[in-house]
Design a protein around this motif. Structure first.
Motif, PDB file in Angstrom:
ATOM      1  N   LYS A 175      87.061  30.600  15.144  1.00  0.00           N
ATOM      2  CA  LYS A 175      86.078  30.491  14.206  1.00  0.00           C
ATOM      3  C   LYS A 175      84.662  31.212  14.614  1.00  0.00           C
ATOM      4  N   ASN A 176      84.812  31.098  15.873  1.00  0.00           N
ATOM      5  CA  ASN A 176      83.176  31.458  16.512  1.00  0.00           C
ATOM      6  C   ASN A 176      83.080  32.601  17.407  1.00  0.00           C
ATOM      7  N   GLU A 177      84.146  33.258  18.051  1.00  0.00           N
ATOM      8  CA  GLU A 177      84.142  34.106  19.005  1.00  0.00           C
ATOM      9  C   GLU A 177      83.837  35.346  18.306  1.00  0.00           C
ATOM     10  N   GLY A 178      83.078  36.327  19.030  1.00  0.00           N
ATOM     11  CA  GLY A 178      82.736  37.633  18.672  1.00  0.00           C
ATOM     12  C   GLY A 178      81.669  37.828  17.707  1.00  0.00           C
ATOM     13  N   ASP A 179      81.502  39.138  16.937  1.00  0.00           N
ATOM     14  CA  ASP A 179      80.613  39.510  16.145  1.00  0.00           C
ATOM     15  C   ASP A 179      80.787  38.289  14.766  1.00  0.00           C
ATOM     16  N   GLY A 180      79.450  37.965  14.575  1.00  0.00           N
ATOM     17  CA  GLY A 180      79.396  36.908  13.447  1.00  0.00           C
ATOM     18  C   GLY A 180      79.361  35.626  13.966  1.00  0.00           C
ATOM     19  N   GLY A 181      79.685  35.247  15.087  1.00  0.00           N
ATOM     20  CA  GLY A 181      79.704  34.207  15.885  1.00  0.00           C
ATOM     21  C   GLY A 181      78.941  34.104  17.286  1.00  0.00           C
ATOM     22  N   TRP A 182      79.494  34.012  18.239  1.00  0.00           N
ATOM     23  CA  TRP A 182      78.889  33.894  19.688  1.00  0.00           C
ATOM     24  C   TRP A 182      78.612  35.142  20.147  1.00  0.00           C
ATOM     25  N   THR A 186      96.869  38.503  22.319  1.00  0.00           N
ATOM     26  CA  THR A 186      97.158  39.876  22.716  1.00  0.00           C
ATOM     27  C   THR A 186      95.873  40.744  22.758  1.00  0.00           C
ATOM     28  N   ALA A 187      95.219  40.594  22.085  1.00  0.00           N
ATOM     29  CA  ALA A 187      93.812  41.385  21.909  1.00  0.00           C
ATOM     30  C   ALA A 187      92.913  40.957  22.935  1.00  0.00           C
ATOM     31  N   THR A 188      92.138  41.803  23.378  1.00  0.00           N
ATOM     32  CA  THR A 188      91.100  41.735  24.687  1.00  0.00           C
ATOM     33  C   THR A 188      89.898  40.888  24.351  1.00  0.00           C
ATOM     34  N   HIS A 189      89.231  40.014  24.818  1.00  0.00           N
ATOM     35  CA  HIS A 189      88.133  39.205  24.606  1.00  0.00           C
ATOM     36  C   HIS A 189      87.324  39.482  25.653  1.00  0.00           C
ATOM     37  N   PRO A 190      85.880  39.105  25.705  1.00  0.00           N
ATOM     38  CA  PRO A 190      85.053  39.023  26.655  1.00  0.00           C
ATOM     39  C   PRO A 190      85.599  38.154  27.828  1.00  0.00           C
ATOM     40  N   PRO A 191      85.121  38.780  28.997  1.00  0.00           N
ATOM     41  CA  PRO A 191      85.535  37.674  30.415  1.00  0.00           C
ATOM     42  C   PRO A 191      85.403  36.524  30.421  1.00  0.00           C
ATOM     43  N   VAL A 192      84.484  35.923  29.635  1.00  0.00           N
ATOM     44  CA  VAL A 192      83.922  34.521  29.540  1.00  0.00           C
ATOM     45  C   VAL A 192      85.158  33.727  29.226  1.00  0.00           C
ATOM     46  N   TYR A 193      86.098  34.215  28.406  1.00  0.00           N
ATOM     47  CA  TYR A 193      87.123  33.434  27.910  1.00  0.00           C
ATOM     48  C   TYR A 193      88.415  33.301  28.842  1.00  0.00           C
ATOM     49  N   ARG A 194      88.995  32.237  28.926  1.00  0.00           N
ATOM     50  CA  ARG A 194      90.248  32.010  29.951  1.00  0.00           C
ATOM     51  C   ARG A 194      91.069  31.246  28.845  1.00  0.00           C
ATOM     52  N   PHE A 195      92.296  31.823  28.543  1.00  0.00           N
ATOM     53  CA  PHE A 195      93.304  30.935  27.839  1.00  0.00           C
ATOM     54  C   PHE A 195      94.424  30.192  28.512  1.00  0.00           C
ATOM     55  N   VAL A 196      94.344  28.887  28.123  1.00  0.00           N
ATOM     56  CA  VAL A 196      95.099  28.016  28.782  1.00  0.00           C
ATOM     57  C   VAL A 196      96.328  27.601  27.885  1.00  0.00           C
ATOM     58  N   THR A 197      97.577  27.895  28.181  1.00  0.00           N
ATOM     59  CA  THR A 197      98.734  27.503  27.338  1.00  0.00           C
ATOM     60  C   THR A 197      99.618  26.339  28.064  1.00  0.00           C
ATOM     61  N   ASP A 198      99.141  25.768  28.908  1.00  0.00           N
ATOM     62  CA  ASP A 198      99.783  24.517  29.368  1.00  0.00           C
ATOM     63  C   ASP A 198      99.039  23.248  29.449  1.00  0.00           C
ATOM     64  N   GLY A 199      98.241  23.167  28.012  1.00  0.00           N
ATOM     65  CA  GLY A 199      97.643  21.957  27.597  1.00  0.00           C
ATOM     66  C   GLY A 199      96.264  21.556  28.216  1.00  0.00           C
ATOM     67  N   VAL A 200      95.607  20.568  27.575  1.00  0.00           N
ATOM     68  CA  VAL A 200      94.356  20.297  27.762  1.00  0.00           C
ATOM     69  C   VAL A 200      94.067  19.672  29.073  1.00  0.00           C
ATOM     70  N   LYS A 201      94.885  18.948  29.599  1.00  0.00           N
ATOM     71  CA  LYS A 201      94.834  18.298  31.155  1.00  0.00           C
ATOM     72  C   LYS A 201      94.633  19.724  32.070  1.00  0.00           C
ATOM     73  N   SER A 202      95.193  20.752  32.030  1.00  0.00           N
ATOM     74  CA  SER A 202      95.146  21.479  32.836  1.00  0.00           C
ATOM     75  C   SER A 202      93.887  22.616  32.601  1.00  0.00           C
ATOM     76  N   ALA A 203      93.530  22.751  31.110  1.00  0.00           N
ATOM     77  CA  ALA A 203      92.296  23.535  30.912  1.00  0.00           C
ATOM     78  C   ALA A 203      90.998  22.722  31.443  1.00  0.00           C
ATOM     79  N   ILE A 204      91.065  21.367  31.344  1.00  0.00           N
ATOM     80  CA  ILE A 204      90.150  20.457  31.803  1.00  0.00           C
ATOM     81  C   ILE A 204      90.028  20.588  33.362  1.00  0.00           C
ATOM     82  N   GLU A 205      91.169  20.604  34.220  1.00  0.00           N
ATOM     83  CA  GLU A 205      91.099  20.819  35.332  1.00  0.00           C
ATOM     84  C   GLU A 205      90.586  22.026  36.204  1.00  0.00           C
ATOM     85  N   GLN A 206      91.028  23.115  34.962  1.00  0.00           N
ATOM     86  CA  GLN A 206      90.636  24.666  35.494  1.00  0.00           C
ATOM     87  C   GLN A 206      89.099  24.638  35.367  1.00  0.00           C
TER      88      GLN A 206
END
Length: 191
Positions: free
Chosen positions: A69-76, A96-116
């Motif tokens: 909802k918020n990434e990129g033009d018209g958002g942040w 699959t599209a590229t995004h600004p390097p500030v974003y890291r995508f975590v596919t193994d759950g919220v616990k892993s995302a919070i730890e990272q």
């Protein structure tokens, strides 16, 4: 390591977005005033609360829906919700599209995302952005504090902040500050 904080503006009836939220309507129907306390003539107390939150934050964890909802033009733009701080997006499938390097995508759950995020935050706090990551992290014991900015509006529908908790969770009030546009409540999760 820093603590994990859920910091959200919420209507008196518990909604963080109104119905029909989308990229074109990010706050949803009837919820456009949820962030007026920080966007439209904030008081000195409002500014101090925001400044403290921003200064203490070292990384953000958010859900894929908030990202979409918020990434990129018209958002942040090229940054995340807190500029250049690292943002860990919890998702089932990394885009699959590229995004600004500030974003890291975590596919193994919220616990892993919070730890990272904690590892990347450099001792500062980790901010949870969006209701879903909070609803997943709180029952797992991963959320340390909850800041709620209660806005004097009843929205009647949309996304609830505390909609899907499996059981009661005890909180200890840290502070309560009332300003004309919000009542700012801070709680510590009791363990």
């Amino acid at each position: 390591m820093g603590i994990v904080i859920c910091d959200m503006s919420m209507s008196l009836d518990g909604y963080v977005t109104g119905p029909n939220d989308s990229r074109e309507n990010p706050f949803g129907d009837g919820a456009g005033t949820l962030h007026d306390w920080l966007l439209k003539d904030p008081t000195a107390d409002d500014r101090a609360i925001l400044d403290e939150a921003l200064a203490g934050c070292g990384a953000v964890v958010m859900g894929r829906r908030s990202f979409d909802k918020n990434e990129g033009d018209g958002g942040w733009g090229d940054g995340g919700p807190v500029g250049d701080l690292p943002v860990f997006v919890v998702t089932h499938h990394a885009p699959t599209a590229t995004h600004p390097p500030v974003y890291r995508f975590v596919t193994d759950g919220v616990k892993s995302a919070i730890e990272q995020a904690k590892a990347a935050a450099g001792g500062k706090s980790v901010g949870l952005h969006g209701a879903t990551v909070m609803q997943q992290g709180l029952p797992l014991g991963l959320v340390d504090e909850i800041y709620v900015h209660v806005i004097p509006i009843l929205i009647g529908g949309g996304t609830r902040l505390f909609d899907t908790l499996p059981s009661g969770i005890e909180l200890e009030r840290i502070s309560a500050i009332a300003t004309p546009k919000a009542t700012h409540l801070r709680f510590r999760v009791v363990r």
